[in-house]
Scaffold this motif. Sequence first.
Motif, mmCIF file in Angstrom:
data_model
loop_
_atom_site.group_PDB
_atom_site.id
_atom_site.type_symbol
_atom_site.label_atom_id
_atom_site.label_comp_id
_atom_site.label_asym_id
_atom_site.label_seq_id
_atom_site.Cartn_x
_atom_site.Cartn_y
_atom_site.Cartn_z
ATOM 1 N N HIS A 102 -2.423 -31.666 15.602
ATOM 2 C CA HIS A 102 -2.294 -29.978 14.555
ATOM 3 C C HIS A 102 -2.401 -29.816 13.604
ATOM 4 C CE1 HIS A 102 -1.972 -26.315 14.471
ATOM 5 N NE2 HIS A 102 -2.829 -25.291 15.061
ATOM 6 N N ASP A 103 -1.423 -31.602 13.393
ATOM 7 C CA ASP A 103 -1.428 -31.259 11.648
ATOM 8 C C ASP A 103 -2.186 -31.890 10.674
ATOM 9 O OD1 ASP A 103 1.412 -29.014 11.888
ATOM 10 O OD2 ASP A 103 2.456 -31.043 11.839
ATOM 11 N N CYS A 104 -3.539 -32.407 11.030
ATOM 12 C CA CYS A 104 -4.049 -33.429 10.678
ATOM 13 C C CYS A 104 -4.853 -32.608 9.527
ATOM 14 C CB CYS A 104 -5.056 -33.713 11.310
ATOM 15 S SG CYS A 104 -6.525 -32.570 12.039
ATOM 16 N N CYS A 105 -5.078 -31.898 9.370
ATOM 17 C CA CYS A 105 -6.017 -30.467 8.310
ATOM 18 C C CYS A 105 -5.642 -28.835 8.688
ATOM 19 C CB CYS A 105 -7.692 -30.738 9.501
ATOM 20 S SG CYS A 105 -7.798 -30.603 10.986
ATOM 21 N N ASP A 106 -5.717 -28.203 7.133
ATOM 22 C CA ASP A 106 -6.047 -26.897 7.135
ATOM 23 C C ASP A 106 -7.218 -26.502 7.562
ATOM 24 O OD1 ASP A 106 -3.168 -26.557 7.300
ATOM 25 O OD2 ASP A 106 -2.972 -26.665 5.622
ATOM 26 N N VAL A 107 -7.331 -25.145 8.282
ATOM 27 C CA VAL A 107 -9.168 -24.418 8.258
ATOM 28 C C VAL A 107 -9.018 -23.782 6.670
ATOM 29 C CG1 VAL A 107 -10.909 -24.047 9.800
ATOM 30 C CG2 VAL A 107 -9.279 -25.475 10.853
ATOM 31 N N MET A 108 -10.163 -24.561 6.250
ATOM 32 C CA MET A 108 -10.332 -22.410 5.641
ATOM 33 C C MET A 108 -12.179 -22.029 5.695
ATOM 34 S SD MET A 108 -10.112 -21.954 1.677
ATOM 35 C CE MET A 108 -10.851 -20.175 0.644
ATOM 36 N N LEU A 109 -12.372 -20.515 6.599
ATOM 37 C CA LEU A 109 -13.243 -20.221 6.250
ATOM 38 C C LEU A 109 -13.602 -19.075 5.104
ATOM 39 C CD1 LEU A 109 -13.659 -19.644 10.213
ATOM 40 C CD2 LEU A 109 -13.725 -21.606 8.707
ATOM 41 N N ALA A 110 -14.836 -19.875 4.281
ATOM 42 C CA ALA A 110 -15.972 -18.973 3.668
ATOM 43 C C ALA A 110 -16.018 -17.787 4.113
ATOM 44 C CB ALA A 110 -15.635 -19.587 2.115
ATOM 45 N N HIS A 111 -16.252 -16.829 4.585
ATOM 46 C CA HIS A 111 -17.175 -16.130 5.170
ATOM 47 C C HIS A 111 -18.118 -15.314 3.988
ATOM 48 C CE1 HIS A 111 -15.114 -16.039 8.890
ATOM 49 N NE2 HIS A 111 -14.078 -16.317 8.357
ATOM 50 N N TYR A 112 -19.589 -15.968 4.027
ATOM 51 C CA TYR A 112 -20.657 -14.799 3.234
ATOM 52 C C TYR A 112 -20.762 -13.920 4.302
ATOM 53 C CZ TYR A 112 -24.296 -18.148 5.506
ATOM 54 O OH TYR A 112 -24.392 -18.773 6.906
ATOM 55 N N LYS A 113 -21.054 -13.775 5.134
ATOM 56 C CA LYS A 113 -21.706 -13.133 5.757
ATOM 57 C C LYS A 113 -20.691 -12.677 7.507
ATOM 58 C CE LYS A 113 -25.525 -11.167 8.091
ATOM 59 N NZ LYS A 113 -26.978 -12.345 8.741
ATOM 60 N N GLY A 114 -20.530 -11.024 7.251
ATOM 61 C CA GLY A 114 -18.957 -10.875 8.508
ATOM 62 C C GLY A 114 -18.280 -12.025 8.108
ATOM 63 N N GLY A 115 -16.769 -11.523 9.056
ATOM 64 C CA GLY A 115 -15.218 -12.195 8.509
ATOM 65 C C GLY A 115 -14.756 -11.956 9.536
#
Length: 334
Positions: free
Chosen positions: A71-84
Amino acid sequence: SHYWLKVLSQACVSMYGNISYFMALFATSILLQCFAAQSYKIMLFWSVDSDARTIDLVKRNVAHARLQGGHDCCDVMLAHYKGGPKDWGFEWYNSQVKYTLVSPGYKYNLLKKAYKQAMSKWEDEYEYIWALDSDIDFTGADLIELFSLARSSGSLIVGPTFAGMQSWLTYTMSMQEVTAHGSIGSIGSGSMVRRDQSDFQTRINVLGKPDPRCKLRHTDFVEMTAPLLSSKVLALILKDCVDCVHDKAEWGLDRVWCKLAQKLLAQTSKPCALLDAAPVQHLDWKKAVVTADFKASELAVKSEYPEYWSDVKNIDCVNDFKDALLDVNGSLPS
């Protein structure tokens, strides 16, 4: 973490396979101490809409990354250009996504904005930013192998190769120029053409396709679909190169970032690499609406940085970390 223990165990098997068990344990403890201060995470960065297939694929990719790396391998970032975020389900989003950006724009424009707005320096937290298109499927990939190869390459911008038949929509830049995706344009620079790489396999080594002769290849070009961006190159691409990413389109960036990194960072003589032994799937959903702004962006980047424009060629083939000879055109021997 679980992820780093896997990497270290692979290193120990390779380095100490012929010595005693206790010596291997000792070697492992030394390696753990050496790497303890270097256990940076990976950031998985996507620019996303809220289509059902986008949500499903991103969630499956995240699950696969955590299954292989912990679980600690990575962080997730989502950049929402549509929706949220509300479209993705509160429970999943709250447990899996660390950073959120809601803004119109294309991937690298959003990546620049996120980098500038970050509360802490990404360079202090992450080994790589994996800048992924939403139609990349890495659920079948060996991510331990992928990141091991990326580190072994010594390169700052590293791309996975794409399994299966791939095609891209792009503009030609001039008569008979080798274009950004390994094909040779044969019509005027004002035209937009579909180029299927299979039409040109006998004329040029297509960079994006896995080459079974290589574990990885150093190149002067990595396509912008799914590159691993080393923390060492983030400031150059996302801050210092002010004319590399345009507001309305971002074509051209991947034609200059390899030579920019080579000339301006002096970190490596081979700043870009493609990983042949760890391909991913590019589903090619063709979501981007290609307009004249894309051509204008590529022309503007080439005009601003002509000395850094890539030739789109291989530099070497690495197999068991012994370089293969290339001919003068950067092609691999048959």
